[in-house]
Enzyme design. Structure first.
Site, short mmCIF file in Angstrom:
data_model
loop_
_atom_site.label_atom_id
_atom_site.label_comp_id
_atom_site.label_asym_id
_atom_site.label_seq_id
_atom_site.Cartn_x
_atom_site.Cartn_y
_atom_site.Cartn_z
N PRO A 93 0.82 -1.23 0.00
CA PRO A 93 0.00 0.00 0.00
C PRO A 93 0.84 1.27 0.00
O PRO A 93 0.32 2.36 -0.22
CB PRO A 93 -0.84 -0.13 1.28
CG PRO A 93 -0.25 -1.21 2.08
CD PRO A 93 0.63 -2.04 1.20
N GLU A 120 3.28 -6.49 8.27
CA GLU A 120 3.51 -5.04 8.32
C GLU A 120 4.27 -4.56 7.09
O GLU A 120 4.31 -3.37 6.80
CB GLU A 120 4.32 -4.68 9.58
CG GLU A 120 3.51 -4.71 10.85
CD GLU A 120 2.32 -3.76 10.81
OE1 GLU A 120 2.54 -2.55 10.78
OE2 GLU A 120 1.17 -4.25 10.81
N ARG A 158 -3.30 -8.50 -20.63
CA ARG A 158 -4.26 -8.15 -21.69
C ARG A 158 -3.68 -7.17 -22.70
O ARG A 158 -4.20 -7.01 -23.80
CB ARG A 158 -5.59 -7.67 -21.12
CG ARG A 158 -5.61 -6.28 -20.56
CD ARG A 158 -6.99 -5.94 -20.03
NE ARG A 158 -7.94 -5.56 -21.07
CZ ARG A 158 -7.93 -4.38 -21.68
NH1 ARG A 158 -7.02 -3.48 -21.38
NH2 ARG A 158 -8.84 -4.09 -22.59
N ASP A 173 -9.49 1.70 -25.14
CA ASP A 173 -9.88 1.55 -23.74
C ASP A 173 -10.22 2.87 -23.10
O ASP A 173 -9.52 3.84 -23.28
CB ASP A 173 -8.69 1.03 -22.91
CG ASP A 173 -8.55 -0.45 -22.99
OD1 ASP A 173 -9.50 -1.09 -23.41
OD2 ASP A 173 -7.47 -0.94 -22.61
N1 ADE Z 1 -1.06 -4.93 0.01
C1 ADE Z 1 -1.98 -4.49 0.90
N2 ADE Z 1 -2.72 -3.51 0.38
C2 ADE Z 1 -2.26 -3.27 -0.88
C3 ADE Z 1 -2.61 -2.37 -1.90
N3 ADE Z 1 -3.59 -1.47 -1.76
N4 ADE Z 1 -1.92 -2.42 -3.06
C4 ADE Z 1 -0.91 -3.30 -3.21
N5 ADE Z 1 -0.54 -4.19 -2.28
C5 ADE Z 1 -1.20 -4.18 -1.12
#
Ligand code: ADE
Length: 254
Positions: A93, A120, A158, A173
């Site tokens: 994230p 984590e 794709r 697209d």
């Molecule tokens: N792992 C946990 N959340 C994630 C996200 N939003 N994008 C990529 N990997 C992740």
């Protein structure tokens, strides 16, 4: 293209890669997808892939050794030329948000090595010395990076020439063109009490083209105004958007 995925949960990938376009691309050798269980690169009795955080804090951290060993064993089979067109990606994230231009850039590589983050996160030395790209699929937190790796793989596959029936459909697209897609309809022309817009049945290609463009502009203006800042707009587009209340490119950011 060859895509290697390093994961603690290889079984999660059963399904998404065994159906539809990705399966067809694998079957016709447009892409090879190799799953690697990170625990196969551990050497202790318990196959430990994570450990406590130095400095104290809750949450486990993915250990560097099995990840380095896994990635290095894949890289050791590559030539210098192949290495130059290889990306080592961590899904997390914290990463750069995945968008269509990043997907296009990844689709031009020869090899992708995707590490699925967990817990984590991973030891920072992996990020500093192994990873070329850290990628997030959105501003929300998943239970792990596997789903993100599937999304990335699907979007890249794709784009490989021959993966999707019509090249024109990939080029046109929504997002690739900078605007959202206009509404689309199929038979029946009358469904319950709802018909199809007259213009689409008119056979007037000029009018249909204009209608589609205007609906695209309208939809983008209402749903994703941020895209208008980067979209290629003609003076006719800007005039049409003006009627909807669009204040010009400078004011549409954010
Ligand atoms: N792992 C946990 N959340 C994630 C996200 N939003 N994008 C990529 N990997 C992740």
């Amino acid at each position: 293209m060859r895509i290697h995925i390093l994961t603690l949960f290889p079984d999660m990938f059963q399904g998404p890669f065994h159906n539809s376009i990705v399966k067809r691309a694998v079957d016709s050798a447009l892409v090879e997808i190799h799953l690697h269980d990170i625990r196969q690169y551990t050497h202790d009795r318990h196959h430990t892939a994570d450990d406590y955080q130095f400095g104290g804090d809750s949450g486990m951290v993915m250990k560097p050794e099995p990840i380095f060993e896994g990635v290095e064993s894949i890289l050791s089979d590559l030539t210098q030329l192949e290495m130059a067109r290889t990306r080592v990606i961590l899904t997390s994230p914290q990463g750069r948000l995945l968008d269509q231009s990043t997907v296009e850039e990844l689709a031009r590589q020869l090899h992708l090595i995707v590490i699925c983050g967990h817990y984590e996160g991973v030891d920072e030395r992996v990020l500093e010395h192994l990873i070329t790209d850290e990628v997030s699929i959105g501003d929300y937190v998943l239970t792990g990076g596997e789903l993100a790796a599937m999304v990335l793989t699907d979007a890249v596959v794709r784009l490989l020439p021959g993966a999707v029936g019509s090249e024109a459909s990939v080029r046109g697209d929504s997002i690739t063109t900078g605007l959202l897609q206009h509404p689309i309809y199929t038979r029946p022309a009358q469904f319950q009490e709802w018909g199809v817009p007259e213009v689409l049945l008119s056979g007037n290609h000029q009018e249909i083209k204009r209608w589609r463009r205007e609906r695209s502009l309208e939809r983008t203006f209402h749903q994703r105004p941020d895209l208008l800042a980067r979209a290629k707009l003609t003076s006719q587009d800007i005039e049409f958007l003006g009627k909807l209340g669009f204040k010009g490119k400078e004011n549409s950011r954010g």
